[in-house]
Design a protein around this motif. Sequence first.
Motif, PDB file in Angstrom:
ATOM      1  N   ALA A 285     -25.593 -27.103 -13.324  1.00  0.00           N
ATOM      2  CA  ALA A 285     -25.952 -28.500 -13.547  1.00  0.00           C
ATOM      3  C   ALA A 285     -25.826 -28.808 -15.032  1.00  0.00           C
ATOM      4  O   ALA A 285     -26.008 -27.940 -15.873  1.00  0.00           O
ATOM      5  CB  ALA A 285     -27.383 -28.742 -13.072  1.00  0.00           C
ATOM      6  N   PRO A 286     -25.468 -30.034 -15.385  1.00  0.00           N
ATOM      7  CA  PRO A 286     -25.307 -30.363 -16.810  1.00  0.00           C
ATOM      8  C   PRO A 286     -26.607 -30.210 -17.571  1.00  0.00           C
ATOM      9  O   PRO A 286     -27.698 -30.355 -17.028  1.00  0.00           O
ATOM     10  CB  PRO A 286     -24.853 -31.825 -16.772  1.00  0.00           C
ATOM     11  N   ALA A 287     -26.473 -29.885 -18.860  1.00  0.00           N
ATOM     12  CA  ALA A 287     -27.646 -29.711 -19.711  1.00  0.00           C
ATOM     13  C   ALA A 287     -28.407 -31.027 -19.844  1.00  0.00           C
ATOM     14  O   ALA A 287     -27.820 -32.103 -19.860  1.00  0.00           O
ATOM     15  CB  ALA A 287     -27.225 -29.209 -21.084  1.00  0.00           C
ATOM     16  N   THR A 288     -29.718 -30.917 -19.931  1.00  0.00           N
ATOM     17  CA  THR A 288     -30.535 -32.101 -20.146  1.00  0.00           C
ATOM     18  C   THR A 288     -30.819 -32.242 -21.638  1.00  0.00           C
ATOM     19  O   THR A 288     -30.897 -31.258 -22.367  1.00  0.00           O
ATOM     20  CB  THR A 288     -31.864 -31.982 -19.382  1.00  0.00           C
ATOM     21  N   LEU A 289     -31.006 -33.452 -22.095  1.00  0.00           N
ATOM     22  CA  LEU A 289     -31.247 -33.713 -23.505  1.00  0.00           C
ATOM     23  C   LEU A 289     -32.708 -34.078 -23.761  1.00  0.00           C
ATOM     24  O   LEU A 289     -33.084 -34.401 -24.883  1.00  0.00           O
ATOM     25  CB  LEU A 289     -30.336 -34.851 -23.986  1.00  0.00           C
ATOM     26  N   GLU A 290     -33.539 -34.036 -22.717  1.00  0.00           N
ATOM     27  CA  GLU A 290     -34.923 -34.427 -22.868  1.00  0.00           C
ATOM     28  C   GLU A 290     -35.688 -33.376 -23.676  1.00  0.00           C
ATOM     29  O   GLU A 290     -35.437 -32.183 -23.569  1.00  0.00           O
ATOM     30  CB  GLU A 290     -35.571 -34.591 -21.489  1.00  0.00           C
ATOM     31  N   SER A 291     -36.644 -33.835 -24.460  1.00  0.00           N
ATOM     32  CA  SER A 291     -37.493 -32.919 -25.208  1.00  0.00           C
ATOM     33  C   SER A 291     -38.469 -32.244 -24.246  1.00  0.00           C
ATOM     34  O   SER A 291     -39.001 -32.895 -23.329  1.00  0.00           O
ATOM     35  CB  SER A 291     -38.282 -33.674 -26.279  1.00  0.00           C
ATOM     36  N   PRO A 292     -38.719 -30.950 -24.430  1.00  0.00           N
ATOM     37  CA  PRO A 292     -39.643 -30.259 -23.526  1.00  0.00           C
ATOM     38  C   PRO A 292     -41.058 -30.792 -23.677  1.00  0.00           C
ATOM     39  O   PRO A 292     -41.486 -31.206 -24.774  1.00  0.00           O
ATOM     40  CB  PRO A 292     -39.551 -28.802 -23.981  1.00  0.00           C
ATOM     41  N   THR A 293     -41.784 -30.815 -22.584  1.00  0.00           N
ATOM     42  CA  THR A 293     -43.166 -31.275 -22.586  1.00  0.00           C
ATOM     43  C   THR A 293     -44.103 -30.086 -22.767  1.00  0.00           C
ATOM     44  O   THR A 293     -43.715 -28.927 -22.564  1.00  0.00           O
ATOM     45  CB  THR A 293     -43.499 -31.976 -21.270  1.00  0.00           C
ATOM     46  N   LEU A 294     -45.346 -30.363 -23.138  1.00  0.00           N
ATOM     47  CA  LEU A 294     -46.331 -29.297 -23.304  1.00  0.00           C
ATOM     48  C   LEU A 294     -46.561 -28.533 -21.999  1.00  0.00           C
ATOM     49  O   LEU A 294     -46.605 -27.290 -22.018  1.00  0.00           O
ATOM     50  CB  LEU A 294     -47.650 -29.882 -23.834  1.00  0.00           C
ATOM     51  N   PRO A 295     -46.708 -29.208 -20.840  1.00  0.00           N
ATOM     52  CA  PRO A 295     -46.847 -28.456 -19.587  1.00  0.00           C
ATOM     53  C   PRO A 295     -45.636 -27.549 -19.311  1.00  0.00           C
ATOM     54  O   PRO A 295     -45.791 -26.431 -18.803  1.00  0.00           O
ATOM     55  CB  PRO A 295     -46.991 -29.547 -18.521  1.00  0.00           C
ATOM     56  N   GLN A 296     -44.444 -28.026 -19.643  1.00  0.00           N
ATOM     57  CA  GLN A 296     -43.245 -27.208 -19.435  1.00  0.00           C
ATOM     58  C   GLN A 296     -43.281 -25.973 -20.333  1.00  0.00           C
ATOM     59  O   GLN A 296     -42.946 -24.860 -19.894  1.00  0.00           O
ATOM     60  CB  GLN A 296     -41.995 -28.035 -19.723  1.00  0.00           C
ATOM     61  N   ILE A 297     -43.700 -26.143 -21.567  1.00  0.00           N
ATOM     62  CA  ILE A 297     -43.778 -25.011 -22.496  1.00  0.00           C
ATOM     63  C   ILE A 297     -44.823 -24.007 -22.023  1.00  0.00           C
ATOM     64  O   ILE A 297     -44.588 -22.791 -22.058  1.00  0.00           O
ATOM     65  CB  ILE A 297     -44.097 -25.516 -23.918  1.00  0.00           C
TER      66      ILE A 297
ATOM     67  N   SER B 236     -35.947 -21.539 -15.631  1.00  0.00           N
ATOM     68  CA  SER B 236     -35.146 -21.114 -16.769  1.00  0.00           C
ATOM     69  C   SER B 236     -35.348 -22.063 -17.956  1.00  0.00           C
ATOM     70  O   SER B 236     -35.522 -21.627 -19.099  1.00  0.00           O
ATOM     71  CB  SER B 236     -33.665 -21.069 -16.383  1.00  0.00           C
ATOM     72  N   ASP B 237     -35.337 -23.358 -17.687  1.00  0.00           N
ATOM     73  CA  ASP B 237     -35.518 -24.339 -18.756  1.00  0.00           C
ATOM     74  C   ASP B 237     -36.906 -24.207 -19.395  1.00  0.00           C
ATOM     75  O   ASP B 237     -37.054 -24.353 -20.617  1.00  0.00           O
ATOM     76  CB  ASP B 237     -35.335 -25.750 -18.218  1.00  0.00           C
ATOM     77  N   ALA B 238     -37.922 -23.935 -18.573  1.00  0.00           N
ATOM     78  CA  ALA B 238     -39.272 -23.774 -19.106  1.00  0.00           C
ATOM     79  C   ALA B 238     -39.366 -22.531 -19.990  1.00  0.00           C
ATOM     80  O   ALA B 238     -39.978 -22.560 -21.070  1.00  0.00           O
ATOM     81  CB  ALA B 238     -40.276 -23.690 -17.962  1.00  0.00           C
ATOM     82  N   MET B 239     -38.755 -21.447 -19.553  1.00  0.00           N
ATOM     83  CA  MET B 239     -38.763 -20.221 -20.356  1.00  0.00           C
ATOM     84  C   MET B 239     -38.071 -20.447 -21.695  1.00  0.00           C
ATOM     85  O   MET B 239     -38.564 -20.041 -22.751  1.00  0.00           O
ATOM     86  CB  MET B 239     -38.076 -19.095 -19.584  1.00  0.00           C
ATOM     87  N   PHE B 240     -36.931 -21.130 -21.645  1.00  0.00           N
ATOM     88  CA  PHE B 240     -36.200 -21.413 -22.880  1.00  0.00           C
ATOM     89  C   PHE B 240     -37.013 -22.306 -23.809  1.00  0.00           C
ATOM     90  O   PHE B 240     -37.052 -22.095 -25.025  1.00  0.00           O
ATOM     91  CB  PHE B 240     -34.858 -22.059 -22.546  1.00  0.00           C
ATOM     92  N   ALA B 241     -37.693 -23.283 -23.225  1.00  0.00           N
ATOM     93  CA  ALA B 241     -38.502 -24.193 -24.040  1.00  0.00           C
ATOM     94  C   ALA B 241     -39.586 -23.414 -24.782  1.00  0.00           C
ATOM     95  O   ALA B 241     -39.854 -23.681 -25.963  1.00  0.00           O
ATOM     96  CB  ALA B 241     -39.122 -25.276 -23.153  1.00  0.00           C
ATOM     97  N   TRP B 242     -40.224 -22.457 -24.114  1.00  0.00           N
ATOM     98  CA  TRP B 242     -41.269 -21.687 -24.799  1.00  0.00           C
ATOM     99  C   TRP B 242     -40.670 -20.750 -25.845  1.00  0.00           C
ATOM    100  O   TRP B 242     -41.208 -20.633 -26.953  1.00  0.00           O
ATOM    101  CB  TRP B 242     -42.092 -20.875 -23.794  1.00  0.00           C
ATOM    102  N   LEU B 243     -39.570 -20.101 -25.526  1.00  0.00           N
ATOM    103  CA  LEU B 243     -38.941 -19.207 -26.501  1.00  0.00           C
ATOM    104  C   LEU B 243     -38.536 -19.958 -27.761  1.00  0.00           C
ATOM    105  O   LEU B 243     -38.577 -19.402 -28.864  1.00  0.00           O
ATOM    106  CB  LEU B 243     -37.716 -18.523 -25.881  1.00  0.00           C
TER     107      LEU B 243
END
Length: 417
Positions: free
Chosen positions: A33-45, A135-142
């Motif tokens: 799926a195409p990459a998203t450009l949204e900023s990660p949220t605190l719950p996602q992190i 995967s996106d959540a893991m990347f956001a925290w890293l």
Amino acid sequence: MKGRVIVLGSAVAAAFAFSIWLNKPDLDLEPLAPATLESPTLPQIKAGEYLVQIGNCVACHTAQGGAPFAGGRAVPTPFGDVYSSNLTSDDETGLGRWTNQDFYRAMRHGRSKDDRWLSPTFPYTSYTNLKREDSDAMFAWLQTLPPVKRAQTPDTLRFPYGTQLATRAWRALYFKPATTADIAAMDRGRYLVEGLGHCAACHTSRGALGGLRNKMSYMGGEIASLGWDALSLVPSKPMTDSEANELGQLLKTGINTHKAVAGPMSEVVFHSLQHLNDADLAAIVATLRALPPADSPPAARVAQVSPEQRQSLRARGKIVYAEHCADCHGDAGEGRANVYPALAGNANVNAVSATNALNLTLNGGFPPSTAGNPFPYGMPPFSQSLSRPDVAAVLTYVRSEWGNDAPAVSVVEVERR
């Protein structure tokens, strides 16, 4: 002359076709799926932090004495050592210039940002089951980790194992990417066991080229180049409710009424499993409980001990046990609940291979310190206080007493340590 031209032309054509095969994309991989450009949220992190914990990423991506997640830890294989990568947010040596799309492709497809095929020591054969949102959540925290500049340590794989050609060939033999439908069909327990938890990486034996023997899934075996065996996760008989509860306690705290973890599994519990929430812990136990019962496969090599030698070892071992072991493990190998593991019926004791029992006796055994067991009792090493013949004797005695039924341990087997 004409024949030589034909042979040369065929060789050139074959080399050209081979280069195309080597560099072509995997046709059986679904488009990402195409990459998203949204900023990660605190719950996602926060979700990403939890997923990174239960995926045990820190264990492999942290060198001894190094910064967490900065890479550089050697992962030993029969073909040489592979060194883990830097997962911090450093632009030059870490993930600072990666996107969540790059990260998802690495996790799901085993391919790096620069298009290299990743070494299968990185368990993308399991991570291919990862959901995109996880995967996106893991990347956001890293990405919240402070940048640590630490260049990649070169692998020391023997030729040709470290080449892209060898990796590509390995993938053709052993890597079957999951589809979105495959992932959607997984319940939570299977998702954690077969995906993020990558339990098969240790608890399934491997063939000569390092591929998992899927016909022996979760049946345990030697952990290549670590000098330990992973115990079978497959029950020998249907698991009772009480046994399932005991398993959950063992995974969460590192110890239960009769057992304690040690060796590589101690590290897994410390870094990863103790952080499981109750629902995920219950899901993992339910998945392991549902595995069809089966006997463990035979060990690759068992030392031969004559009946006379076995009898002599047992006699000496009984004396050694009374002097050095009974105070903690009990006269009948019963142990002490939630303190010292029982030896009667102990899986490490009864394993056909004596590898783990030898490691624990010679080097000691130490469960992890966890929230549920913050001050664990450890077993001291006996490599200096017991002779090699006494080690062989006491293990032979323990492995054949109180209903235990495992092969004797020879002095030669101890000397190899």
